[in-house]
Design a protein around this motif. Sequence first.
Motif, PDB file in Angstrom:
ATOM      1  N   ALA A 171     -11.722 -73.543 -66.588  1.00  0.00           N
ATOM      2  CA  ALA A 171     -11.625 -73.981 -65.196  1.00  0.00           C
ATOM      3  C   ALA A 171     -10.252 -74.577 -64.899  1.00  0.00           C
ATOM      4  O   ALA A 171      -9.651 -74.311 -63.845  1.00  0.00           O
ATOM      5  N   ALA A 172      -9.732 -75.384 -65.830  1.00  0.00           N
ATOM      6  CA  ALA A 172      -8.432 -76.016 -65.610  1.00  0.00           C
ATOM      7  C   ALA A 172      -7.307 -74.977 -65.597  1.00  0.00           C
ATOM      8  O   ALA A 172      -6.453 -74.991 -64.693  1.00  0.00           O
ATOM      9  N   THR A 173      -7.292 -74.074 -66.559  1.00  0.00           N
ATOM     10  CA  THR A 173      -6.232 -73.067 -66.597  1.00  0.00           C
ATOM     11  C   THR A 173      -6.363 -72.072 -65.450  1.00  0.00           C
ATOM     12  O   THR A 173      -5.358 -71.594 -64.921  1.00  0.00           O
ATOM     13  N   ALA A 174      -7.593 -71.781 -65.038  1.00  0.00           N
ATOM     14  CA  ALA A 174      -7.784 -70.874 -63.905  1.00  0.00           C
ATOM     15  C   ALA A 174      -7.196 -71.475 -62.632  1.00  0.00           C
ATOM     16  O   ALA A 174      -6.550 -70.781 -61.838  1.00  0.00           O
ATOM     17  N   GLY A 175      -7.396 -72.780 -62.436  1.00  0.00           N
ATOM     18  CA  GLY A 175      -6.829 -73.435 -61.257  1.00  0.00           C
ATOM     19  C   GLY A 175      -5.314 -73.417 -61.266  1.00  0.00           C
ATOM     20  O   GLY A 175      -4.678 -73.201 -60.218  1.00  0.00           O
ATOM     21  N   LEU A 176      -4.720 -73.634 -62.417  1.00  0.00           N
ATOM     22  CA  LEU A 176      -3.257 -73.623 -62.518  1.00  0.00           C
ATOM     23  C   LEU A 176      -2.699 -72.213 -62.292  1.00  0.00           C
ATOM     24  O   LEU A 176      -1.712 -72.039 -61.577  1.00  0.00           O
ATOM     25  N   PHE A 177      -3.324 -71.218 -62.883  1.00  0.00           N
ATOM     26  CA  PHE A 177      -2.857 -69.839 -62.703  1.00  0.00           C
ATOM     27  C   PHE A 177      -2.995 -69.409 -61.242  1.00  0.00           C
ATOM     28  O   PHE A 177      -2.109 -68.744 -60.700  1.00  0.00           O
ATOM     29  N   ALA A 178      -4.114 -69.757 -60.624  1.00  0.00           N
ATOM     30  CA  ALA A 178      -4.317 -69.373 -59.226  1.00  0.00           C
ATOM     31  C   ALA A 178      -3.267 -70.003 -58.325  1.00  0.00           C
ATOM     32  O   ALA A 178      -2.823 -69.398 -57.341  1.00  0.00           O
TER      33      ALA A 178
END
Length: 370
Positions: A171-178
């Motif tokens: 969830a954390a890395t997905a938010g940063l990538f998005a």
Amino acid sequence: MLAPCPSRTPDDLKPRWMGHFCGLCLELRDDAGHLARLTTNYDALALSVLVEAQLDASDSRDAGPCALRGMRRQTVATGAGPRLAATASLLLASAKLRDHVEDGDGIASRPGARGLAGMTADRLRAKAVGLGESIGLDVEPLVAAIAGQREAEAACGTGTALTDITAPTEAATAGLFAHAAVVAGRPENAGALRAAGAAFGRLAHLLDAAEDFDEDAAKGAWNPLAATGTGVEGARPLVRGALADLRAALESASLLDRTMTGLLLERYAHHAVSRTFGSTCATYPAAERREYRRYRERRRDRRDYYDHDRYRPEPRNFFAGLCAFTVLCCTCQMCCRERYEGPWSRRPRQGCCRDGCDCCECDCCPCGCD
């Protein structure tokens, strides 16, 4: 996972990689102070690279000579990409320090260091929040996702799905990538990059768990692969699936330049998986692959000694190591010297700007495939 690999990096891409690395380091210095440069994270460079890949013309500037580059000048990345990468680096460093404080291990286990580590973690988090606000990123959901990791681990037991353990990291890395799509002005890529970030987070989490599996077992430390009963071999299909998901998500994104994303998020990531789990060549028996990996580990362990297996110097304490680290940085030994002594562990290390590296030996698989 995305540590530099000179032998696998084309010569024409090395300056671009260094430009992103130095851009992140200088962004940390400008926004959080010199000590924040110690939080520079190789994996966070993926965010800077993704932002650049979506732009017609990336922002850059010529940086002056730096001791960490051997007093050489460098064209470095600037703008939202390095700022996003710096936010991620500060968040990861803050979370790691906070874990050490709560668990009472690592640096926080030393007398008088726990309070200092807690204060440093809070400061890094505050800097990450401020830096995130400057690029329109709400850091609090990411902090909440990272904090949820401890709850996920507490609820883990034999038979728990590994994806339940990796979910907070995803969830954390997905938010940063998005958000890389947002700061690049390409919101149509947000969905694809969010999926890429989730796969990247799952991959990084599982690779870290597999690399630490034996060490955690020896220390009695918690490890998701042991806690769920999956084991290293059982995690292999999930790791390979995450690698495939990462590649598919990147292919579905509209990127203008895929050169650096292909280098970091495909070549480096694939090499990290092969280095940790070995080759998956179907013509080579699994038992012999495992034996060969153990042989490779023994070779790697022997490089940690100086001249023979009977002598290894005692590690330095925190303050003596800090002094040694300062000397190594100021004399450029950490980047330009072929071999130097690690500041804290006192084990042999090699400079990051050397001509070759041990991680890219050709014999990573006895059947010749990588």
